[in-house]
Design an enzyme around this catalytic site. Structure first.
Site, short mmCIF file in Angstrom:
data_model
loop_
_atom_site.label_atom_id
_atom_site.label_comp_id
_atom_site.label_asym_id
_atom_site.label_seq_id
_atom_site.Cartn_x
_atom_site.Cartn_y
_atom_site.Cartn_z
N LYS A 57 1.99 -39.21 6.80
CA LYS A 57 3.38 -39.32 6.39
C LYS A 57 3.65 -40.47 5.41
O LYS A 57 4.61 -40.41 4.63
CB LYS A 57 4.28 -39.48 7.61
CG LYS A 57 4.42 -38.24 8.48
CD LYS A 57 5.29 -37.18 7.80
CE LYS A 57 5.63 -36.05 8.76
NZ LYS A 57 6.54 -35.07 8.15
N SER A 82 10.86 -37.78 14.39
CA SER A 82 10.44 -37.99 15.77
C SER A 82 9.43 -39.12 15.90
O SER A 82 9.08 -39.52 17.00
CB SER A 82 9.83 -36.70 16.34
OG SER A 82 8.63 -36.38 15.67
N GLU A 208 0.30 -23.83 14.14
CA GLU A 208 1.48 -24.26 14.88
C GLU A 208 1.20 -24.18 16.37
O GLU A 208 0.35 -23.39 16.81
CB GLU A 208 2.68 -23.36 14.59
CG GLU A 208 3.24 -23.47 13.19
CD GLU A 208 4.48 -22.61 13.01
OE1 GLU A 208 5.55 -23.17 12.71
OE2 GLU A 208 4.37 -21.37 13.15
N GLY A 212 6.23 -23.42 19.21
CA GLY A 212 6.97 -23.75 17.99
C GLY A 212 6.49 -22.95 16.80
O GLY A 212 6.01 -23.51 15.81
N ASP A 214 7.99 -21.21 14.45
CA ASP A 214 9.06 -20.85 13.52
C ASP A 214 8.53 -20.46 12.13
O ASP A 214 9.04 -19.53 11.51
CB ASP A 214 10.07 -21.99 13.39
CG ASP A 214 9.43 -23.32 13.04
OD1 ASP A 214 8.65 -23.84 13.86
OD2 ASP A 214 9.69 -23.84 11.94
N SER A 308 -4.05 -34.77 10.85
CA SER A 308 -2.85 -35.36 10.25
C SER A 308 -2.46 -36.72 10.81
O SER A 308 -1.76 -37.48 10.14
CB SER A 308 -1.67 -34.40 10.39
OG SER A 308 -1.40 -34.13 11.75
#
Length: 325
Positions: A57, A82, A208, A212, A214, A308
């Site tokens: 990130k 989060s 995923e 979750g 989506d 990640s």
């Protein structure tokens, strides 16, 4: 006839890489003969758990924040997250000599909250199951006159995240497939932009958590689908809908989304610790779980994996990866 330009291009990612040079870590690529033999492929693990703030990130947060005007920087930055993006924006703000206010869920992992505070940010909390973090963040930024840097729904954030894949390809050469976790979709959007831009025949596979899904549902429907906020150990992927910008990229460039369960994520975290000697947080372990379970399908010869992040405290790690009984 009208055409719509993509939110980011390969040149945008290259530009981000130049901006991040000497600021972000060029993270290591790990190999494991044991892993290769288990999955039947040559696997190259891009270890963003060794990135600044412990996750990819920082790449996107710094790329976006560093482009703000001096006037904007003087007023400060806002973000919602989060945990990992929260830390990334907090550190980017500190590096650029400004302040950050972060909207975080009340149940964010304590280690991520503590790290965000440690980088000097102010935290405003909300209930992730009843509150709308986007609306809260936008209102806060407007009220205080802050520049809002979202965790994925921003071209400069997406381009910054893509630099992880760019570094991987620069180091190991052409890949037949790249596997990455999917939350809001910024990492895989940036990664897919790089992979398809350099090697159009390579496959891009997102992962995923089962609770979750989506993005998987959205890609299958051809439009963004919303689901209830998922309950999963992969807190970085506990989102209810893909981003609009990220989905516009991923629907064109991502070949497949596969799902893994929480128990499979735990096993992948344990494997990474015991066999690879690295600590990986649940969201960062989902691609490895997809490999180890075979959910990523029949693999080609050379496969890249974006690990990640590694932001999980010792107590939580022991809880997740302790006694199987």
């Amino acid at each position: 006839m009208t055409t719509t330009s993509p939110p980011i291009t390969l040149d945008d990612v290259r530009d981000a890489a130049a901006r991040l040079k000497g600021v972000a870590h060029r993270t290591p690529v790990l190999r494991s003969r044991t892993l290769d033999e288990l999955v039947g492929a040559e696997v190259f693990l891009k270890c963003e758990n060794f990135q600044r703030v412990g996750a990819f990130k920082f790449r996107g947060a710094y790329n976006a924040a560093s482009r703000l005007s001096q006037e904007q920087l003087a007023r400060g930055i806002a973000a919602y997250s989060s945990g990992n993006h929260a830390q990334a924006v907090a550190l980017a703000a500190r590096e650029l000599g400004t302040t950050a206010v972060i909207v975080m869920p009340e149940d964010a992992p304590p280690s991520k909250r503590a790290a965000t505070l440690g980088y000097g940010a102010e935290i405003v909390t909300y209930d992730r199951y009843t509150g709308d973090r986007v609306a809260i963040g936008q209102a806060l930024a407007a009220e205080r006159g802050l520049a809002l840097i979202p965790p994925y729904e921003h071209p400069h954030v997406m381009a910054g995240q893509g630099t992880a894949a760019l570094e991987l390809l620069e180091e190991v050469g052409e890949l037949d497939a790249l596997i990455a976790p999917v939350g809001g979709g910024g990492l895989i959007a940036g990664s897919a932009t790089v992979v398809k831009g350099l090697h159009p025949g390579a496959r891009v596979i997102g992962v995923e958590p089962e609770a979750g899904d989506d993005t998987k549902r959205s890609l299958e429907a051809g439009r963004r689908i919303s689901i209830p906020v998922p309950h999963t150990i992969a807190d970085g992927q506990a989102l209810h809908t893909p981003g609009e910008l990220t989905f516009s990229v991923n629907r064109r460039l991502v070949d497949e989304i596969t799902l893994v369960g929480d128990d499979e994520i735990r096993e992948a975290m344990r494997f990474a610790f015991e066999r690879l000697k690295i600590v990986v947080e649940p969201s960062g372990a989902t691609p490895l779980a997809a490999l180890l379970t075979g959910r990523a399908g029949a693999l080609p010869r050379r496969v890249g994996v974006i690990v990640s992040g590694g932001n999980v405290d010792a107590e939580r790690f022991a809880e997740l990866c302790g006694d199987r009984t």
